[in-house]
Write a protein that holds these residues in place. Structure first.
Motif, PDB file in Angstrom:
ATOM      1  N   LEU A 310      10.139   8.941  36.917  1.00  0.00           N
ATOM      2  CA  LEU A 310       9.525   8.353  35.784  1.00  0.00           C
ATOM      3  C   LEU A 310       8.348   7.662  36.036  1.00  0.00           C
ATOM      4  N   LYS A 311       7.053   7.702  35.448  1.00  0.00           N
ATOM      5  CA  LYS A 311       5.944   6.833  35.667  1.00  0.00           C
ATOM      6  C   LYS A 311       5.909   5.953  34.459  1.00  0.00           C
ATOM      7  N   VAL A 312       5.948   6.357  33.028  1.00  0.00           N
ATOM      8  CA  VAL A 312       5.609   5.876  32.042  1.00  0.00           C
ATOM      9  C   VAL A 312       7.057   5.149  31.079  1.00  0.00           C
ATOM     10  N   VAL A 313       8.112   5.979  31.114  1.00  0.00           N
ATOM     11  CA  VAL A 313       9.314   5.481  30.631  1.00  0.00           C
ATOM     12  C   VAL A 313      10.020   4.908  31.663  1.00  0.00           C
ATOM     13  N   ALA A 314      10.512   3.661  31.366  1.00  0.00           N
ATOM     14  CA  ALA A 314      11.304   2.741  32.457  1.00  0.00           C
ATOM     15  C   ALA A 314      12.850   3.069  32.524  1.00  0.00           C
ATOM     16  N   PHE A 315      13.189   3.125  33.692  1.00  0.00           N
ATOM     17  CA  PHE A 315      14.734   3.215  33.804  1.00  0.00           C
ATOM     18  C   PHE A 315      15.242   1.732  33.698  1.00  0.00           C
ATOM     19  N   GLY A 321      12.676  -1.635  22.085  1.00  0.00           N
ATOM     20  CA  GLY A 321      11.187  -2.331  22.282  1.00  0.00           C
ATOM     21  C   GLY A 321      10.299  -1.073  22.167  1.00  0.00           C
ATOM     22  N   VAL A 322       8.899  -1.915  22.232  1.00  0.00           N
ATOM     23  CA  VAL A 322       7.820  -0.884  22.262  1.00  0.00           C
ATOM     24  C   VAL A 322       7.737  -0.287  23.566  1.00  0.00           C
ATOM     25  N   GLU A 323       8.165  -0.461  24.796  1.00  0.00           N
ATOM     26  CA  GLU A 323       8.171   0.289  25.755  1.00  0.00           C
ATOM     27  C   GLU A 323       9.179   1.359  25.741  1.00  0.00           C
ATOM     28  N   SER A 324       9.139   2.545  25.899  1.00  0.00           N
ATOM     29  CA  SER A 324      10.164   3.510  26.083  1.00  0.00           C
ATOM     30  C   SER A 324      11.158   3.169  27.282  1.00  0.00           C
ATOM     31  N   LEU A 325      12.420   3.296  27.083  1.00  0.00           N
ATOM     32  CA  LEU A 325      13.553   2.911  28.233  1.00  0.00           C
ATOM     33  C   LEU A 325      14.631   3.934  28.178  1.00  0.00           C
ATOM     34  N   ILE A 326      15.183   4.252  29.348  1.00  0.00           N
ATOM     35  CA  ILE A 326      16.076   5.103  29.519  1.00  0.00           C
ATOM     36  C   ILE A 326      17.277   4.766  30.087  1.00  0.00           C
ATOM     37  N   THR A 327      18.276   4.950  29.746  1.00  0.00           N
ATOM     38  CA  THR A 327      19.548   4.698  30.499  1.00  0.00           C
ATOM     39  C   THR A 327      20.765   5.781  30.665  1.00  0.00           C
ATOM     40  N   LEU A 328      21.436   5.644  31.733  1.00  0.00           N
ATOM     41  CA  LEU A 328      22.619   6.417  32.096  1.00  0.00           C
ATOM     42  C   LEU A 328      23.723   5.870  31.770  1.00  0.00           C
ATOM     43  N   PRO A 329      24.380   6.047  30.349  1.00  0.00           N
ATOM     44  CA  PRO A 329      25.516   5.321  29.794  1.00  0.00           C
ATOM     45  C   PRO A 329      26.537   5.422  30.790  1.00  0.00           C
ATOM     46  N   ALA A 330      27.097   6.493  31.248  1.00  0.00           N
ATOM     47  CA  ALA A 330      28.319   6.405  32.056  1.00  0.00           C
ATOM     48  C   ALA A 330      28.415   5.807  33.328  1.00  0.00           C
ATOM     49  N   LYS A 331      27.182   4.910  33.677  1.00  0.00           N
ATOM     50  CA  LYS A 331      26.979   4.063  34.863  1.00  0.00           C
ATOM     51  C   LYS A 331      26.549   2.717  34.537  1.00  0.00           C
ATOM     52  N   GLN A 332      26.161   2.723  33.129  1.00  0.00           N
ATOM     53  CA  GLN A 332      25.376   1.581  32.751  1.00  0.00           C
ATOM     54  C   GLN A 332      26.229   0.763  31.517  1.00  0.00           C
ATOM     55  N   THR A 333      25.784   1.021  30.444  1.00  0.00           N
ATOM     56  CA  THR A 333      26.311   0.607  29.289  1.00  0.00           C
ATOM     57  C   THR A 333      27.694   0.768  29.017  1.00  0.00           C
ATOM     58  N   LEU A 354      17.894   7.778  25.363  1.00  0.00           N
ATOM     59  CA  LEU A 354      16.441   7.442  25.302  1.00  0.00           C
ATOM     60  C   LEU A 354      15.977   6.546  24.355  1.00  0.00           C
ATOM     61  N   SER A 355      15.447   5.483  24.549  1.00  0.00           N
ATOM     62  CA  SER A 355      14.764   4.672  23.614  1.00  0.00           C
ATOM     63  C   SER A 355      13.333   5.002  23.557  1.00  0.00           C
ATOM     64  N   VAL A 356      12.857   5.498  22.477  1.00  0.00           N
ATOM     65  CA  VAL A 356      11.584   6.059  22.542  1.00  0.00           C
ATOM     66  C   VAL A 356      10.743   4.778  22.086  1.00  0.00           C
ATOM     67  N   GLY A 357       9.669   4.554  22.662  1.00  0.00           N
ATOM     68  CA  GLY A 357       8.866   3.398  22.269  1.00  0.00           C
ATOM     69  C   GLY A 357       7.536   3.703  21.641  1.00  0.00           C
TER      70      GLY A 357
END
Length: 390
Positions: A310-315, A321-333, A354-357
């Motif tokens: 990914l170059k725009v969406v942040a892992f 937030g205003v910036e798009s973020l993506i997470t892997l719930p099984a290994k994170q939240t 995916l949190s669409v910014g």
């Protein structure tokens, strides 16, 4: 004149408040930890509304923020705390050993971690409900049920729960029981639980309320004075209060909440529609409002490929937030949940949240599609076992 509408409440937050002698349009930031008393008589009167003394108890900046939080959720009082988990902890300070509480089964993983702690250390008894079967809920509720805890849409599988129906079931069985709703995902722009029968609303203000990935905060809003009175005592006693600077930042952020949520929604609607046509994506989960989209990939290899390219969406963790973020719930939240519990809910190793910014939605889409090495417009393979999750 009628009560101001939400957009006006937010845009005017802090304007014409009673805490500033100079008529500032933007609420001043009061850094002081303590305040001089004008007289001994004031101290002897012990009137909490006669002035300020110590910032753990109250500060002008936080008071203006809390007034705004209460108005925007149609509550009688609000409490700004140091994080979303502090907000949850403040609500659970209302309960005691042996109390019986129902929770919906799909929640932020940190909530489950805290509930497990309360159950093992304080014998608060939790029962999970699937969030969709209201006949089952009717069977679970009893006159001994003290509360129900909900997220809608749920995190991360986007279940929609009818708050009014839940409140009717619970309050019929026990009028004193509390319906508690985490409104972090939709915010009062799209959902006001206290007008739908809920008794308490909580937010991780770190997310959409602040909206800029730059502060930690939480909020608790009560519908009735008797609930607020106990919350306020616990709030002041435990010291979970939000500091003046973050209170000011959050108040400033609330002014743009409505317009941000509109853009989050329009972006997410476009992103969700396009992702449903990407060949390696099995299923897209989206409630239709707000900026949260979850989706399943067909393989773990594709998950790794996506997150590494990914170059725009942040892992990154968090959302809203205003910036798009993506997470892997099984290994994170949701990593602290058991594998069995995650599988039951559909929180698999190929589910991404995916949190669409607020970027251009075409750039978000192109970034994800490019990172996956895919293109739009081809037919998907056969549906996954989780294709029926709502």
């Amino acid at each position: 004149m009628t009560e101001n509408r939400l957009d006006t409440i937010l845009a005017q937050a802090g304007n014409r408040n009673n805490h500033d002698q100079y008529g500032s349009v933007s609420t001043p930031l009061y850094f002081s930890s303590n305040f001089r008393h004008p007289s001994l008589e004031e101290v002897e009167a012990s009137d909490p509304h006669s002035g300020y003394s110590y910032s753990r108890l109250s500060t002008p900046t936080r008071d203006v923020l809390q007034d705004t939080l209460a108005k925007m959720e149609s509550g009688c009082a609000a409490y700004a705390v140091s994080s979303g988990m502090a907000a949850i902890q403040l609500v659970f300070s209302l309960f005691k050993t042996g109390d019986k509480i129902i929770t919906s089964d799909d929640l932020y993983g940190g909530s489950f971690r805290y509930f497990d702690y309360l159950e093992s250390h304080y014998n608060i008894q939790f029962t999970k409900w699937n969030g969709t079967d209201y006949d089952e809920l009717q069977q679970l509720v009893s006159p001994d049920t003290k509360a129900i805890w909900l997220e809608t849409p749920s995190n991360p599988t986007m279940k929609i729960i009818d708050i009014d129906k839940v409140a009717n079931i619970l309050h019929t069985a026990n009028p004193e029981s509390l319906v508690c709703v985490d409104n972090t995902f939709l915010t009062p722009v799209y959902q006001q639980p206290l007008t739908q029968g809920a008794d308490i609303v909580v937010h991780s203000a770190t997310k959409y309320l602040s909206g800029h990935n730059d502060l930690l905060g939480g909020a608790v809003i009560a519908k009735k004075p008797q609930i607020a009175e106990e919350l306020e005592f616990n709030f002041n006693t435990t010291g979970v209060t939000l500091d003046p600077f973050d209170s000011w930042l959050l108040l400033r952020s609330l002014k743009t909440l409505s317009v941000r949520m509109e853009r989050h929604t329009s972006n997410a609607q476009k992103v969700a529609a396009c992702l449903s046509n990407v060949p390696c994506i099995e299923k897209v989960l989206y409630s239709g409002q707000g900026g949260m989209v979850s989706f399943y990939l067909y393989s773990e290899d594709k998950v790794r490929q996506l997150l590494d390219n990914l170059k725009v969406v942040a892992f990154a963790e968090s959302l809203g937030g205003v910036e798009s973020l993506i997470t892997l719930p099984a290994k994170q939240t949701h990593a602290d949940m058991t594998e069995e519990a995650r599988q039951k809910l559909g929180i698999t190793s190929t589910l991404l949240r995916l949190s669409v910014g607020l970027e251009n939605p075409d750039d978000i889409i192109e970034d994800i599609v490019s990172a996956l090495g895919e293109s739009l417009g081809q037919e998907n393979p056969s549906p996954s076992p989780y294709a029926n999750i709502n």
